[in-house]
Design an enzyme around this catalytic site. Structure first.
Site, mmCIF file in Angstrom:
data_model
loop_
_atom_site.group_PDB
_atom_site.id
_atom_site.type_symbol
_atom_site.label_atom_id
_atom_site.label_comp_id
_atom_site.label_asym_id
_atom_site.label_seq_id
_atom_site.Cartn_x
_atom_site.Cartn_y
_atom_site.Cartn_z
ATOM 1 N N ASN A 9 72.812 20.742 52.353
ATOM 2 C CA ASN A 9 73.098 19.407 52.995
ATOM 3 C C ASN A 9 73.202 18.046 52.787
ATOM 4 O O ASN A 9 71.723 18.240 52.409
ATOM 5 C CB ASN A 9 72.084 19.777 54.010
ATOM 6 C CG ASN A 9 72.507 18.808 55.401
ATOM 7 O OD1 ASN A 9 73.027 17.521 55.837
ATOM 8 N ND2 ASN A 9 71.767 18.457 56.687
ATOM 9 N N TRP A 10 73.837 17.410 52.170
ATOM 10 C CA TRP A 10 73.604 16.482 50.770
ATOM 11 C C TRP A 10 72.954 14.853 51.810
ATOM 12 O O TRP A 10 72.584 14.217 51.521
ATOM 13 C CB TRP A 10 74.640 15.624 50.334
ATOM 14 C CG TRP A 10 75.081 16.357 49.035
ATOM 15 C CD1 TRP A 10 75.076 17.772 48.635
ATOM 16 C CD2 TRP A 10 76.161 16.422 49.231
ATOM 17 N NE1 TRP A 10 75.752 18.516 47.692
ATOM 18 C CE2 TRP A 10 76.750 17.660 47.363
ATOM 19 C CE3 TRP A 10 77.310 15.253 48.640
ATOM 20 C CZ2 TRP A 10 77.512 17.268 46.707
ATOM 21 C CZ3 TRP A 10 78.825 15.915 47.317
ATOM 22 C CH2 TRP A 10 78.546 16.228 47.028
ATOM 23 N N LYS A 11 73.532 15.086 53.048
ATOM 24 C CA LYS A 11 72.790 14.147 53.937
ATOM 25 C C LYS A 11 73.640 12.789 53.346
ATOM 26 O O LYS A 11 74.800 12.664 52.887
ATOM 27 C CB LYS A 11 70.919 14.136 54.620
ATOM 28 C CG LYS A 11 70.414 15.341 54.144
ATOM 29 C CD LYS A 11 68.886 14.878 54.932
ATOM 30 C CE LYS A 11 68.332 16.998 55.227
ATOM 31 N NZ LYS A 11 67.110 16.797 55.794
ATOM 32 N N HIS A 96 71.900 19.343 63.955
ATOM 33 C CA HIS A 96 70.862 18.814 62.810
ATOM 34 C C HIS A 96 69.717 18.427 63.980
ATOM 35 O O HIS A 96 69.778 17.321 64.391
ATOM 36 C CB HIS A 96 71.494 18.711 61.963
ATOM 37 C CG HIS A 96 69.967 18.259 60.127
ATOM 38 N ND1 HIS A 96 69.193 17.566 60.471
ATOM 39 C CD2 HIS A 96 70.078 19.085 59.598
ATOM 40 C CE1 HIS A 96 68.576 17.688 58.977
ATOM 41 N NE2 HIS A 96 69.070 18.595 59.076
ATOM 42 N N GLU A 98 68.210 15.905 62.524
ATOM 43 C CA GLU A 98 68.533 14.764 62.027
ATOM 44 C C GLU A 98 68.990 13.699 63.281
ATOM 45 O O GLU A 98 68.497 12.715 63.331
ATOM 46 C CB GLU A 98 68.543 14.201 61.052
ATOM 47 C CG GLU A 98 67.147 14.461 60.073
ATOM 48 C CD GLU A 98 68.115 14.894 58.757
ATOM 49 O OE1 GLU A 98 68.768 14.416 58.156
ATOM 50 O OE2 GLU A 98 67.002 15.408 57.810
ATOM 51 N N GLU A 168 65.778 25.644 61.401
ATOM 52 C CA GLU A 168 64.888 24.571 60.567
ATOM 53 C C GLU A 168 63.954 23.769 61.695
ATOM 54 O O GLU A 168 63.876 23.732 62.423
ATOM 55 C CB GLU A 168 66.118 23.249 60.341
ATOM 56 C CG GLU A 168 67.083 24.202 59.126
ATOM 57 C CD GLU A 168 67.742 23.248 58.688
ATOM 58 O OE1 GLU A 168 68.245 22.835 57.477
ATOM 59 O OE2 GLU A 168 68.101 21.604 59.543
ATOM 60 N N GLY A 174 61.949 17.800 55.182
ATOM 61 C CA GLY A 174 61.963 16.836 53.670
ATOM 62 C C GLY A 174 60.386 16.864 53.630
ATOM 63 O O GLY A 174 60.035 15.616 53.515
ATOM 64 N N SER A 214 62.649 22.344 53.751
ATOM 65 C CA SER A 214 61.660 22.725 51.722
ATOM 66 C C SER A 214 62.024 24.267 51.421
ATOM 67 O O SER A 214 61.229 24.399 50.448
ATOM 68 C CB SER A 214 60.346 22.111 52.556
ATOM 69 O OG SER A 214 59.839 20.718 52.713
ATOM 70 N N GLY A 235 68.461 20.496 51.868
ATOM 71 C CA GLY A 235 68.491 19.277 51.995
ATOM 72 C C GLY A 235 68.036 19.108 50.209
ATOM 73 O O GLY A 235 69.280 19.126 50.051
ATOM 74 N N GLY A 236 66.987 18.866 50.315
ATOM 75 C CA GLY A 236 66.999 17.825 48.528
ATOM 76 C C GLY A 236 66.933 18.341 47.505
ATOM 77 O O GLY A 236 67.718 18.033 46.436
HETATM 78 P P1 PGA Z 1 64.922 19.757 53.287
HETATM 79 O O1 PGA Z 1 66.088 19.606 54.358
HETATM 80 O O2 PGA Z 1 65.508 21.164 52.364
HETATM 81 O O3 PGA Z 1 65.183 18.508 52.349
HETATM 82 O O4 PGA Z 1 63.744 20.149 53.536
HETATM 83 C C1 PGA Z 1 67.123 20.694 54.866
HETATM 84 C C2 PGA Z 1 67.596 20.285 56.039
HETATM 85 O O5 PGA Z 1 67.761 19.311 56.600
HETATM 86 O O6 PGA Z 1 69.104 20.788 56.612
#
Ligand code: PGA
Length: 252
Positions: A9-11, A96, A98, A168, A174, A214, A235-236
């Site tokens: 997930n590049w966001k 998600h 966010e 998640e 993050g 993470s 994500g990251g």
């Molecule tokens: P993260 O994000 O791996 O940076 O913690 C995961 C996500 O939000 O899908």
């Protein structure tokens, strides 16, 4: 049959050139067909370009990070499930944390997004997870159960089978603070029991439940080894080809 999935997930990161370079590097590093689907959840403007790159490689798939809960119409700036499907998108992230937090998406809207995505032939990766206060109170299983019931459990079995669930925990996203393998396994097992009670054991056994928060090249092997953890939503660590491919290689 249950499959392991790794989705990046590049966001809201990367320019088009940077994004295409990342996909190219990942594809080059992964010469063999991966053990399960590898999904790139990219920003909307890059969908078509990435679709073109992935079309020639088996096992790699394209996802959007969101779709709107209305089918079409006067919703300036929004993107519909139909539009996503029309440019070759296969999966879509729905719910998600966010989106829930910053865009106030409700369970009712998420249920509508799920319905529209399925109607247009997209495969939802449905995200759930609890905030830290709920985890500390010890009510996390009930909290996640509520999210799943509200947005997914209206589906018929055939549709539910198209859903992948991503657990998640919000406190792990993050933050560098991953859930322990025990915490992840506990929740994933609880989700599978919940699905089993609603749809039966065979559906529950076949449902892919990904872990996100993470997840990185170091902890992915241990997490993915848990009996109820079927890959990850990353994500990251999906933003670096080396890290992401290491996580893909943790699938077995
Ligand atoms: P993260 O994000 O791996 O940076 O913690 C995961 C996500 O939000 O899908």
């Amino acid at each position: 049959m249950r499959q392991q999935i790794v989705a990046g997930n590049w966001k809201m990161n990367k320019t088009l050139d940077e994004g295409l370079e990342l996909v190219k590097n990942v594809l080059e590093r992964l010469e063999q067909r991966p053990h399960g689907p590898v999904v790139f959840a990219v920003p909307h403007p890059y969908l078509q370009a990435v679709a073109k790159m992935l079309k020639v490689r088996k096992g790699f798939h394209l996802a959007a990070q969101n779709c709107h809960h209305e089918e079409k119409g006067a919703f300036t700036g929004e993107v519909s499930a139909d539009m996503l499907a029309s440019v070759g998108t296969e999966y879509v992230l729905i719910g998600h944390s966010e989106r829930r937090q910053y865009f106030k998406e409700t369970n009712e809207q998420l249920a509508r997004k799920v319905n529209l995505a399925l109607a247009k032939g997209l495969l939802p990766i449905f995200c759930c997870g609890e905030p830290l206060a709920i985890r500390e109170r010890g009510t996390h299983v009930g909290y996640v159960a509520k999210q799943l019931k509200a947005a997914l459990f209206h589906l018929h079995e055939a549709d539910f089978r198209k859903i992948a669930i991503a657990y998640e925990p919000i406190w792990a996203i993050g933050t560098g603070r991953t859930a322990s393998t025990e915490q992840a396994q506990e929740m994933h097992a609880a989700i599978r029991v919940l699905v089993s009670k609603k749809y039966g054991k065979s559906v529950a056994d076949d449902t892919s439940i990904l872990y996100g928060g993470s997840c990185n090249a170091q902890n992915a092997p241990d997490l993915f080894r848990q009996p109820d953890v079927d890959g990850g939503l990353i994500g990251g660590a999906s933003l670096k080809a080396e890290d992401f491919t290491a996580i893909v290689n943790a699938m077995k």
